[in-house]
Design a protein around this motif. Structure first.
Motif, short mmCIF file in Angstrom:
data_model
loop_
_atom_site.label_atom_id
_atom_site.label_comp_id
_atom_site.label_asym_id
_atom_site.label_seq_id
_atom_site.Cartn_x
_atom_site.Cartn_y
_atom_site.Cartn_z
N ALA A 127 38.67 37.15 31.56
CA ALA A 127 39.71 37.99 32.18
C ALA A 127 39.15 38.75 33.37
N GLN A 128 37.91 39.27 33.21
CA GLN A 128 37.27 39.98 34.33
C GLN A 128 37.05 39.04 35.51
N VAL A 129 36.58 37.81 35.17
CA VAL A 129 36.33 36.84 36.24
C VAL A 129 37.62 36.51 36.97
N GLY A 130 38.70 36.30 36.20
CA GLY A 130 39.98 35.97 36.82
C GLY A 130 40.49 37.10 37.70
N ALA A 131 40.36 38.34 37.22
CA ALA A 131 40.83 39.47 38.00
C ALA A 131 40.04 39.59 39.30
N SER A 132 38.72 39.31 39.22
CA SER A 132 37.89 39.37 40.42
C SER A 132 38.23 38.23 41.37
N LEU A 133 38.53 37.06 40.78
CA LEU A 133 38.82 35.87 41.58
C LEU A 133 40.09 36.07 42.41
N LEU A 134 41.11 36.62 41.78
CA LEU A 134 42.38 36.80 42.49
C LEU A 134 42.50 38.17 43.11
#
Lengths: 175, 103
Positions: A127-134
């Motif tokens: 979830a952290q990675v996704g939030a950072s990605l977008l």
């Protein structure tokens, strides 16, 4: 965890070494898959679950399957292995090996000036990675999508010309 | 120390993998092996990103790993298409035969 890290690192390095020295392409690919799985284990140990899953699914799955397809199309046989053996003479590989060993030695020397920092495995959730990605990296995602589109168009272009060349060859043969 | 790894050891691991890939690119003449060695190098670079991200417990390392993955996928699809093209021309995959831009 520490023991598992060093064990997996040793397996990955040994498998990669085997991969670049094999004569048979399929053997090399299988060794590289082992190396990728060991690397995925290291990522998992360091708390990067998402990256570990991507390593297995995309690298060991998709990209290696592409390689296996191409090696099957090229139909390398015993003759190719003989050719590889001729190419892999000591006089051929000793020069590049020495140069890369020197560079690696320099890297190890630089890294030996240890700062004493330790990696404590902290879970970085997908979830952290996704939030950072977008979030902050949205532009990078767009750039990668454009790059993949360029790759798709380029591969299609090459395959189209390859198929057309074969078709015209066959037509010429019939005539 | 029971549950920790020095940061340098992780980076040395990624560096050794990278130099193995570099040696592969320099030593081999088979185009398939050269592409495989390029994959080894890209994978090592991605690993270095994730290890550095784990050092600071930040997601940025994994984001960069995904970008490296995208670059590797695009590169390998085009590279393998070019290898097939080379094989179609020369009936082998020796890159020493591909010295001129037009067959």
């Amino acid at each position: 965890m520490t023991v598992a890290f060093y064990l997996a690192a040793a397996v990955a390095i040994a498998a990669t070494f085997m991969a670049i020295t094999r004569l048979n392409a399929i053997h090399a690919l299988l060794y590289f898959v082992v190396s990728l799985l060991a690397a995925a284990l290291i990522l998992l140990l360091l708390g990067a679950r998402f990256a570990a899953a991507m390593e297995v699914i995309i690298y060991a799955g998709a990209i290696m399957v592409l390689f296996v397809f191409v090696v099957m199309i090229l139909s390398t046989g015993p003759r190719e292995a003989l050719q590889e053996r001729q190419w892999l003479r000591v006089s051929t590989w000793i020069g590049p090996a020495i140069l890369t060993a020197v560079l690696l030695g320099e890297l190890l020397y630089v890294m030996a000036g240890a700062t004493g920092a330790l990696i404590t495995p902290a879970q970085v959730t997908p979830a952290q990675v996704g939030a950072s990605l977008l979030g902050p990296y949205l532009l990078g995602v767009e750039l990668v999508s454009m790059l993949l589109l360029v790759g798709l168009i380029g591969a299609f272009h090459l395959a189209y010309r390859l198929g057309r060349g074969k078709a015209s060859e066959e037509a010429g043969g019939k005539r | 120390m029971i549950n920790q790894v020095p940061f340098e050891h992780g980076m040395i691991f990624a560096g050794v993998l990278f130099f193995l890939g570099l040696a592969g690119v320099l030593v081999r003449r088979n185009a398939v092996f050269i592409l495989l060695s390029l994959e080894i190098m890209l994978n090592a670079a991605g690993l270095a990103f994730v290890i550095a991200g784990a050092r600071f417990a930040a997601p940025d390392g994994q984001v960069m790993f995904l970008f490296v993955l995208g670059v590797a996928a695009a590169e390998v699809s085009l590279g393998l298409a070019l290898v097939l093209w080379l094989y179609h021309w020369q009936r082998n995959v020796d890159i020493d035969n591909a010295r001129s831009l037009r067959g």
